[in-house]
Design an enzyme around this catalytic site. Structure first.
Site, PDB file in Angstrom:
ATOM      1  CG  HIS A 225      -1.946   0.950   1.014  1.00 47.41           C
ATOM      2  ND1 HIS A 225      -2.437   1.710   0.668  1.00 47.41           N
ATOM      3  CD2 HIS A 225      -2.431   0.888   2.555  1.00 47.41           C
ATOM      4  CE1 HIS A 225      -3.318   2.778   0.553  1.00 47.41           C
ATOM      5  NE2 HIS A 225      -3.831   2.309   1.820  1.00 47.41           N
ATOM      6  CG  HIS A 264      -4.367   0.871  -8.314  1.00 43.74           C
ATOM      7  ND1 HIS A 264      -5.522   0.769  -7.769  1.00 43.74           N
ATOM      8  CD2 HIS A 264      -3.985   1.339  -7.544  1.00 43.74           C
ATOM      9  CE1 HIS A 264      -5.814   1.339  -7.096  1.00 43.74           C
ATOM     10  NE2 HIS A 264      -4.820   1.716  -6.455  1.00 43.74           N
ATOM     11  CG  ASP A 318       2.387   3.933  -4.072  1.00 37.94           C
ATOM     12  OD1 ASP A 318       2.927   5.852  -3.748  1.00 37.94           O
ATOM     13  OD2 ASP A 318       2.350   3.715  -3.570  1.00 37.94           O
TER      14      ASP A 318
HETATM   15  N1  CMC Z   1       5.159  -6.011 -10.401  1.00 39.70           N
HETATM   16  C1  CMC Z   1       5.086  -7.390 -11.527  1.00 39.70           C
HETATM   17  N2  CMC Z   1       3.969  -7.680 -11.340  1.00 39.70           N
HETATM   18  C2  CMC Z   1       2.301  -7.393 -10.950  1.00 39.70           C
HETATM   19  C3  CMC Z   1       3.089  -6.461 -10.484  1.00 39.70           C
HETATM   20  C4  CMC Z   1       3.960  -5.784  -9.960  1.00 39.70           C
HETATM   21  N3  CMC Z   1       4.160  -3.983  -9.348  1.00 39.70           N
HETATM   22  N4  CMC Z   1       1.463  -5.985  -9.632  1.00 39.70           N
HETATM   23  C5  CMC Z   1       0.749  -7.491  -9.842  1.00 39.70           C
HETATM   24  N5  CMC Z   1       1.124  -8.157 -10.711  1.00 39.70           N
HETATM   25  C6  CMC Z   1       0.921  -9.306 -11.109  1.00 39.70           C
HETATM   26  C7  CMC Z   1       1.055 -10.575  -9.960  1.00 39.70           C
HETATM   27  O1  CMC Z   1       2.184 -11.253  -9.981  1.00 39.70           O
HETATM   28  C8  CMC Z   1      -0.036 -11.436 -11.007  1.00 39.70           C
HETATM   29  O2  CMC Z   1       0.257 -12.390 -12.332  1.00 39.70           O
HETATM   30  P1  CMC Z   1      -0.330 -13.700 -11.846  1.00 39.70           P
HETATM   31  O3  CMC Z   1      -1.557 -13.555 -12.661  1.00 39.70           O
HETATM   32  O4  CMC Z   1       0.366 -14.274 -13.391  1.00 39.70           O
HETATM   33  O5  CMC Z   1       0.533 -14.698 -10.603  1.00 39.70           O
HETATM   34  C9  CMC Z   1      -1.123 -10.564 -10.995  1.00 39.70           C
HETATM   35  O6  CMC Z   1      -0.226  -9.053 -11.800  1.00 39.70           O
HETATM   36  C10 CMC Z   1      -2.257  -9.871  -9.966  1.00 39.70           C
HETATM   37  O7  CMC Z   1      -1.219  -9.322  -9.232  1.00 39.70           O
HETATM   38  P2  CMC Z   1      -2.179  -9.394  -7.628  1.00 39.70           P
HETATM   39  O8  CMC Z   1      -0.958  -8.976  -6.903  1.00 39.70           O
HETATM   40  O9  CMC Z   1      -3.250 -10.441  -7.600  1.00 39.70           O
HETATM   41  O10 CMC Z   1      -2.824  -7.670  -7.834  1.00 39.70           O
HETATM   42  P3  CMC Z   1      -3.733  -7.849  -6.408  1.00 39.70           P
HETATM   43  O11 CMC Z   1      -4.516  -6.242  -7.172  1.00 39.70           O
HETATM   44  O12 CMC Z   1      -3.780  -8.597  -5.251  1.00 39.70           O
HETATM   45  O13 CMC Z   1      -3.005  -6.805  -5.853  1.00 39.70           O
HETATM   46  C11 CMC Z   1      -1.118  -4.748  -5.308  1.00 39.70           C
HETATM   47  C12 CMC Z   1      -2.094  -4.948  -6.258  1.00 39.70           C
HETATM   48  C13 CMC Z   1      -1.099  -3.339  -5.835  1.00 39.70           C
HETATM   49  C14 CMC Z   1      -1.200  -5.753  -4.620  1.00 39.70           C
HETATM   50  C15 CMC Z   1      -0.183  -5.552  -6.813  1.00 39.70           C
HETATM   51  O14 CMC Z   1       0.062  -4.883  -8.123  1.00 39.70           O
HETATM   52  C16 CMC Z   1       1.560  -5.155  -6.107  1.00 39.70           C
HETATM   53  O15 CMC Z   1       1.915  -5.970  -5.237  1.00 39.70           O
HETATM   54  N6  CMC Z   1       1.911  -3.829  -6.543  1.00 39.70           N
HETATM   55  C17 CMC Z   1       3.591  -3.683  -6.310  1.00 39.70           C
HETATM   56  C18 CMC Z   1       3.322  -3.000  -5.019  1.00 39.70           C
HETATM   57  C19 CMC Z   1       2.483  -1.110  -4.986  1.00 39.70           C
HETATM   58  O16 CMC Z   1       3.281  -0.480  -6.273  1.00 39.70           O
HETATM   59  N7  CMC Z   1       1.395  -1.068  -4.350  1.00 39.70           N
HETATM   60  C20 CMC Z   1       1.406   0.676  -4.577  1.00 39.70           C
HETATM   61  C21 CMC Z   1      -0.210   0.564  -4.916  1.00 39.70           C
HETATM   62  S1  CMC Z   1      -0.915   2.141  -5.563  1.00 39.70           S
HETATM   63  C22 CMC Z   1      -0.830   3.107  -4.210  1.00 39.70           C
HETATM   64  C23 CMC Z   1      -1.632   2.198  -3.108  1.00 39.70           C
HETATM   65  O17 CMC Z   1      -3.493   2.633  -2.835  1.00 39.70           O
HETATM   66  O18 CMC Z   1      -1.025   2.680  -2.216  1.00 39.70           O
END
Ligand code: CMC
Length: 382
Positions: A225, A264, A318
């Protein structure tokens, strides 16, 4: 008699609408974010953080006199009770700023005799106080850990300019104050994100605003987050040179590691907050001699675009805030407190909305453990 409908299992609550709000609207497919119907880009270019807070809380932009009155009330709350200054002095200098902030926001309740007033009026009063005092808490702790004297608030300055002055001891240039103000606008509210949800859960029990903000700060801190902006900066530092970008990023993707600052839960298009920050951080990086950082970031973006854009993974807010904050001279571990300093306005607004039409937030759990197990006396357990 009401019949409860069968609960559905929705891991991560991705497809659950758990509250109503009039504050921010997100269209994740088309990359749109509006505060009370006004596009975020327009607000970032034309507005001030104070105007945006007023807009979020009152659902209308203020007139000149309303804004003046709002600023006066906010600035009156910049200072801290003496006990809070003393408490900051007692904190370990090696503590992390987010731990310090979470503790200090909680401690503000100790100096408020009406801390438990969960009426709308009471919550609105606390909201103003919390938005005004959070920058002071962050700056005070940072000065303390660096062994510097506190700089008391300057009531003639905007929230952003006053924060920089309390942090550095010097009034900021207009560019610096504007840069921070823009970051505050972009981070102020964002639907039912994890920390806002956590805050709403807390206030929905009719606890108090300080508890709700403390919960929200603890939730924001995580690297999935608000903590992602710090993780982005660490990644940029680890990469170190533009020639290392490709092997490092491709290596992470091959190992199925996330690249911080991308992806996201809601946006499957370019995060509109990142669009503006990208241009802005480039300008700021140029002005402050940090262009290398921007160029590395841009290269990461290009590699990610080729590799994962088909999955709807784009830079989020971010990603370019890391370069922006770094160019402003902020320590990396202050990046997430900066996010909190802005988002406290959104959290507080949501808490007031929750109180206005409250219902305890209490989802169900799918128990997957065993049943009908024997109780084995302790001395017979293997
Ligand atoms: N880098 C590489 N792959 C990614 C990323 C990333 N940053 N984010 C998602 N993916 C891939 C993930 O590996 C998965 O792939 P697969 O389907 O092949 O297993 C797919 O995309 C779906 O990812 P998820 O983690 O299940 O998606 P989610 O909706 O649960 O998570 C998230 C969203 C923000 C937690 C995630 O994108 C992430 O961990 N990003 C990095 C951390 C980040 O930058 N967070 C800040 C978010 S914006 C500010 C805020 O609101 O806090």
């Amino acid at each position: 008699m009401t019949t409860a409908s069968a609960p559905i299992f929705d891991k991560g609550l991705a497809n659950t609408i758990a509250a109503e709000s009039e504050m921010s609207f997100i269209d994740g497919q088309n990359g749109i974010l509006e505060y009370v119907g006004i596009e975020i880009d327009t607000l970032a270019r034309k507005s001030s953080f104070e105007e945006v807070v007023y807009l979020l809380w009152h659902r209308a932009l203020p007139t000149r006199s309303q804004l003046d009155q709002f600023n006066t009330s906010l600035r009156k709350e910049y200072d801290l009770p003496q006990g809070m200054w003393d408490m900051v002095r007692q904190m370990p200098k090696n503590a992390k700023p987010m731990h310090a902030l979470r503790t200090l926001v909680s401690a503000l309740a100790l100096y408020d005799e009406t801390a438990d007033d969960a009426s709308i009026e009471g919550a609105t009063e606390k909201a103003l106080l919390l938005v005004a005092k959070t920058p002071t808490l962050i700056a005070a702790f940072d000065r303390h850990r660096k062994g510097k004297e506190f700089v008391k608030p300057d009531f003639s300055l905007s929230l952003a300019a006053n924060f920089i002055k309390m942090l550095t001891g010097e009034a900021p240039t207009d560019t610096m104050a504007k840069a921070l103000d823009v970051c505050l606008i972009l981070h102020a509210d964002h639907g039912l994100n994890a920390s806002t949800f956590a805050g709403r859960v807390t206030i929905a029990t009719l606890s108090d605003m300080y508890s709700a903000m403390t919960t929200a700060i603890g939730t924001l801190k995580g690297p999935l987050h608000g903590g992602a902006n710090e993780a982005v900066m660490h990644l940029l530092n680890d990469i170190g040179d533009i020639n290392n970008v490709e092997p490092v990023i491709k290596g992470r993707l091959e190992r199925k590691e996330k690249v911080m600052g991308f992806g996201h839960r809601v946006y499957k298009a370019y995060d509109p907050r990142a669009t503006y920050l990208k241009t802005f951080s480039k300008q700021l990086a140029e002005d402050t001699g940090n262009l290398k950082l921007y160029e590395m970031s841009h290269k990461i973006e290009l590699i990610m675009e080729e590799a994962v854009a088909d999955k709807g993974i784009y830079p989020n807010v971010d990603f370019y805030s890391a370069t922006t904050y770094y160019s402003l001279g902020l320590d990396i571990d202050l990046f997430t407190p900066m996010f909190a300093m802005s988002r406290v306005s959104g959290w507080a607004g949501h808490c007031i909305e929750q109180l206005t039409d409250n219902r305890l937030i209490r989802p169900r759990l799918a128990y997957i453990g065993p049943h009908e197990q024997p109780y084995i006396p302790i001395n017979e357990r293997g």
